[in-house]
Design an enzyme around this catalytic site. Structure first.
Site, PDB file in Angstrom:
ATOM      1  N   ASP A 143       0.869  -1.215  -0.040  1.00 61.03           N
ATOM      2  CA  ASP A 143      -0.111  -0.035   0.068  1.00 61.03           C
ATOM      3  C   ASP A 143       0.911   1.289   0.070  1.00 61.03           C
ATOM      4  OD1 ASP A 143      -2.138  -1.802   0.338  1.00 61.03           O
ATOM      5  OD2 ASP A 143      -2.932  -1.323   2.288  1.00 61.03           O
ATOM      6  N   LYS A 190      -7.111  -4.898  -3.065  1.00 67.45           N
ATOM      7  CA  LYS A 190      -7.740  -5.402  -1.937  1.00 67.45           C
ATOM      8  C   LYS A 190      -8.848  -4.197  -1.436  1.00 67.45           C
ATOM      9  CE  LYS A 190      -3.923  -4.308   1.069  1.00 67.45           C
ATOM     10  NZ  LYS A 190      -4.471  -3.383   2.125  1.00 67.45           N
ATOM     11  N   CYS A 207      -1.884  -3.040   7.834  1.00 68.75           N
ATOM     12  CA  CYS A 207      -1.736  -3.862   6.757  1.00 68.75           C
ATOM     13  C   CYS A 207      -0.568  -4.803   6.596  1.00 68.75           C
ATOM     14  CB  CYS A 207      -1.889  -3.138   5.298  1.00 68.75           C
ATOM     15  SG  CYS A 207      -3.612  -2.287   5.192  1.00 68.75           S
TER      16      CYS A 207
END
Length: 199
Positions: free
Chosen positions: A10, A108, A153
């Site tokens: 990310d 995601k 994450c």
């Protein structure tokens, strides 16, 4: 390094300073990650990819503010500012990230009613992203994580990697955390206890 893969989590504009959910110092790790990408033969990137009005956004729950928690059908959910909306500038990778070498980009959080922290599962813990199968088919046994955020994450991904039978390593100098209510210390301890190698 045929059995090793780097998973960059990310590294998106909205998670860097100035973004909708900016992590302090998030931009500082870009040069470190660029060097790692050059070092690894196999590179996977993940990308938070939310729909407009996603159920994890505080704006989708009247009267609720960012960082409050609610109960969802799959358990407790932190409510976030609107971030990483599909096709938005905030969802794009940091402009200085040299990511074209990546073999796979795993998106995601695109299911409107389920948030996603881990790169292996959505937060219902039942809906897989397909990453585990991809890694196995490529013969990868060892995964190294870098990116944002350490205590969300990255940590959830590393824990799931261990659960899937991979060797997991987190490069702490190539990550930055949110640290929401002591989450950084808690998740660091949890990773260490599960057998994640913290470097």
């Amino acid at each position: 390094m045929a059995k090793d893969a780097l998973i960059v989590v990310d590294m998106q504009n909205d998670f860097c300073p100035g973004g909708a959910l900016g992590v302090d110092g998030g931009h500082e790790i870009v040069p470190i990650i660029n060097k790692l990408i050059q070092r690894f033969d196999r590179v996977v990137l993940t990308q938070d990819w939310h729909t407009q009005g996603h159920s994890s956004f505080a704006s989708s729950h009247p009267g609720k503010a960012p960082f409050e928690t609610i109960m969802m059908p799959y358990g407790e959910q932190v409510l976030w500012p609107d971030h990483c909306i599909q096709g938005s500038a905030g969802a794009e990778f940091h402009p200085d990230l040299v990511w074209t070498k990546a073999e796979l980009v795993v998106r995601k959080g695109f299911h409107p009613h389920i948030d996603s922290y881990s790169t292996f599962y959505e937060n219902d813990r039942k809906t897989p992203t397909g990453l585990a199968g991809y890694l196995r088919e490529r013969g990868i046994t060892n995964v190294t994580f870098a990116g944002l955020a350490t205590d969300y994450c990255v940590a959830y991904s590393a824990l799931d990697a261990i659960e899937h039978g991979f060797t997991a390593e987190v490069l702490l100098d190539a990550c930055r955390g949110i640290d929401l209510g002591g989450s950084l210390a808690a998740m660091t301890a949890k990773m260490r206890k599960a057998g994640v190698v913290l470097v």
